[in-house]
Design an enzyme around this catalytic site. Structure first.
Site, PDB file in Angstrom:
ATOM      1  CE1 TYR A 278     -38.905 -24.616 -93.499  1.00  0.00           C
ATOM      2  CE2 TYR A 278     -40.651 -26.219 -93.888  1.00  0.00           C
ATOM      3  CZ  TYR A 278     -39.601 -25.448 -94.363  1.00  0.00           C
ATOM      4  OH  TYR A 278     -39.248 -25.515 -95.674  1.00  0.00           O
TER       5      TYR A 278
ATOM      6  CD  GLU B 153     -38.371 -20.172 -93.288  1.00  0.00           C
ATOM      7  OE1 GLU B 153     -39.061 -19.182 -92.996  1.00  0.00           O
ATOM      8  OE2 GLU B 153     -38.429 -20.749 -94.384  1.00  0.00           O
TER       9      GLU B 153
ATOM     10  CG  ASP C 132     -13.156 -25.370 -96.277  1.00  0.00           C
ATOM     11  OD1 ASP C 132     -13.364 -26.191 -95.352  1.00  0.00           O
ATOM     12  OD2 ASP C 132     -13.651 -25.495 -97.409  1.00  0.00           O
TER      13      ASP C 132
ATOM     14  CB  THR D 116     -17.710 -30.782 -93.669  1.00  0.00           C
ATOM     15  OG1 THR D 116     -16.419 -31.374 -93.543  1.00  0.00           O
ATOM     16  CG2 THR D 116     -17.828 -30.100 -95.020  1.00  0.00           C
TER      17      THR D 116
ATOM     18  CE  LYS E 213     -14.998 -33.522 -96.554  1.00  0.00           C
ATOM     19  NZ  LYS E 213     -15.989 -32.438 -96.545  1.00  0.00           N
TER      20      LYS E 213
ATOM     21  NE  ARG F 154     -22.840 -36.196 -96.969  1.00  0.00           N
ATOM     22  CZ  ARG F 154     -21.693 -36.855 -97.107  1.00  0.00           C
ATOM     23  NH1 ARG F 154     -21.508 -38.014 -96.517  1.00  0.00           N
ATOM     24  NH2 ARG F 154     -20.728 -36.366 -97.854  1.00  0.00           N
TER      25      ARG F 154
HETATM   26  C1  LIG Z   1     -12.139 -28.472 -97.972  1.00  0.00           C
HETATM   27  C2  LIG Z   1     -13.572 -28.768 -98.294  1.00  0.00           C
HETATM   28  N1  LIG Z   1     -14.476 -27.789 -98.200  1.00  0.00           N
HETATM   29  C3  LIG Z   1     -15.765 -27.992 -98.476  1.00  0.00           C
HETATM   30  C4  LIG Z   1     -16.218 -29.236 -98.857  1.00  0.00           C
HETATM   31  C5  LIG Z   1     -17.658 -29.398 -99.229  1.00  0.00           C
HETATM   32  O1  LIG Z   1     -18.377 -30.145 -98.396  1.00  0.00           O
HETATM   33  P1  LIG Z   1     -19.786 -30.753 -98.840  1.00  0.00           P
HETATM   34  O2  LIG Z   1     -19.492 -31.906 -99.719  1.00  0.00           O
HETATM   35  O3  LIG Z   1     -20.404 -31.087 -97.541  1.00  0.00           O
HETATM   36  O4  LIG Z   1     -20.524 -29.661 -99.569  1.00  0.00           O
HETATM   37  C6  LIG Z   1     -15.328 -30.295 -98.939  1.00  0.00           C
HETATM   38  C7  LIG Z   1     -15.799 -31.638 -99.323  1.00  0.00           C
HETATM   39  O5  LIG Z   1     -15.134 -32.526 -99.643  1.00  0.00           O
HETATM   40  C8  LIG Z   1     -13.963 -30.058 -98.660  1.00  0.00           C
HETATM   41  O6  LIG Z   1     -13.063 -31.021 -98.771  1.00  0.00           O
END
Ligand SMILES: Cc1ncc(COP(=O)(O)O)c(C=O)c1O
Length: 441
Positions: A53, A55, A207, A233, A236, A242
């Site tokens: 842990y 935090e 994002d 993320t 991918k 993950r």
């Molecule tokens: C552009 C985008 N943002 C955020 C996410 C969310 O990711 P997670 O599934 O890890 O929550 C995804 C997932 O496919 C995504 O394609």
């Protein structure tokens, strides 16, 4: 070899692991958001760091015993900045978000007030749920419950229309504009978004969950030049475990860090952070850049090969690792396409395409090449792969026409019952498995 600890203590879960290993080894993985992470990453992920842990942030924890994990998290943060070529004077990062959706919510929580307006790419246009997806009847994602979501869309051919986005932004005056998506095959003009954001007084976030591998290796445009915040993320194209990372300009450090913890999350998953650190080291190698080049080359060539079989590719091609195939012209919908391909061992996902009115019965499928590229497939393999996909879709068309099937449930039942198509399906499945086994992980 002796039995593993898992096999001994829980043979049921162990057997699922064997089955999934076989599925991942033999099937052809074309889901654009998936990848095969390395044994080193898996080792870190399955390590005793999960017991800890921690935090808070390195040096500022709420528990004792952080001597080692403080070093671990600081290393991960430094590698994240290095992997994306960021100057630590200007940029900070938080490597604790459990996953991409939570990372995005943390940004909103840190930078917005409830009911502030946000503008992201609409889900049916290729955006992500966490950018504020809602329908006429329902606010579907948390972002649309707590903030007022006014999305922008792609045009009839699937391209972003920057003039229209600007017009909308000047009318709506959002507090935050979000670039990035889950099913957009073209690069983003972040500089144009910055101009739009400046005109309407909005913050700008990118994002890059899907395309972060291209951004880190300089193969696509760089959102860090102009954005206030960038999220990604790590599982991918980046090929890690993950998890997710939030990058922010230094003036937003406190707001974002407080939003991650204690705003949204509790203790960070130190095993995930260890695995992210391992992967970030790999992202900085020439081999990884070569991998990302190959991912794009495979996507481009596969799209071209599918065109030769009469498929329509939305926007006509791809700048990244994915593309959308409009299978309406073939006379079936994306759900049936996804199902027949799954039946023969090819994983894709159904996807809306421009002009679709329903996300439940979309007209397309999304295809991505990060996973097959990790397995070692190259452009020379793409004509064969396109043929396997085409053969499967041809069988689906035949079944639907001859047996008058339109519904997914009926179609699924048909595939698993005895029929004149059984041997064609079996032969195709065997061919897919042979092709899938050419390269083992
Ligand atoms: C552009 C985008 N943002 C955020 C996410 C969310 O990711 P997670 O599934 O890890 O929550 C995804 C997932 O496919 C995504 O394609």
């Amino acid at each position: 070899m002796g039995m593993s600890a898992l096999q001994t203590s829980d043979p049921e879960i162990w057997s699922f692991l064997q089955e999934e290993t076989e599925r991942q080894t033999a099937s052809i993985e074309l889901i654009a958001s998936e990848n095969y992470t390395s044994p080193a990453v898996l080792e870190a992920l399955g390590s005793i760091f999960t017991n800890k842990y921690a935090e808070g942030l390195p040096g500022k924890r709420y528990y004792g015993g952080n001597q080692v994990v403080d070093k671990l998290e600081s290393t991960c943060m430094q590698r994240a900045l290095d992997a994306f070529h960021l100057n630590g004077e200007e940029w900070g990062c938080n490597v604790q978000p459990y996953s991409g959706s939570v990372a995005n919510m943390a940004v909103y929580l840190g930078l917005l007030k409830p009911h502030d307006r946000i503008m992201g790419l609409d889900l049916p246009s290729g955006g992500h749920l966490s950018h504020g997806y809602m329908t006429v009847n329902r606010r579907i994602s948390g972002a649309s419950v707590y903030y007022e979501s006014i999305p922008y869309k792609v045009d009839a051919n699937g391209f972003l229309e920057y003039d229209k986005i600007e017009e909308l932004a000047l009318t709506v005056k959002p507090r935050l504009i979000i670039c990035g998506g889950s099913a957009y095959s073209r690069d983003w003009d972040y500089k144009r978004f910055r101009v739009i954001a400046n005109k309407c007084g909005a913050l700008l976030m990118a994002d890059i969950a899907h395309i972060s591998g291209f951004v880190a290796t300089g193969l696509l445009a760089n959102p860090f030049e102009v954005c206030d915040v960038v999220t990604t993320t790590t599982h991918k194209t980046l090929r890690g475990p993950r998890s997710a990372i939030i990058f922010f300009r230094k003036q937003y450090s406190q707001q974002i860090n407080d939003a991650v913890f204690p705003g949204l999350q509790g203790g960070p998953h130190m095993n995930q952070i260890a695995a992210v650190a391992v992967q970030l080291k790999e992202v900085m190698t020439p081999e990884y850049k070569q991998y990302m080049k190959q991912v794009h080359e495979n996507a481009k060539v596969l799209a071209e090969c599918l065109k030769l079989h009469g498929f329509t590719i939305v926007t006509g091609g791809t700048d990244n690792h994915l593309f959308l195939v409009d299978i309406r012209s073939k006379g079936i919908n994306g759900s049936l396409g996804e199902r027949i391909l799954e039946h023969v061992g090819i994983s894709v996902n159904k996807n809306t395409i421009p002009g679709d009115s329903s996300a439940l019965v979309p007209s397309g499928i999304r295809i991505g090449t990060p996973a097959i590229t990790t397995k070692g497939y190259t452009p020379e393999h793409m004509p064969n792969l396109a043929k396997l996909i085409n053969d499967a879709i041809d069988i689906a068309i035949d079944i639907c026409k001859k047996c008058n099937i339109v519904k997914l449930k009926e179609f699924t039942e048909f595939l698993t019952s005895p029929s004149e198509y059984r041997s064609r399906l079996e032969t195709l499945r065997k061919n897919v498995y042979e092709f899938g086994k050419i390269h083992k992980n």
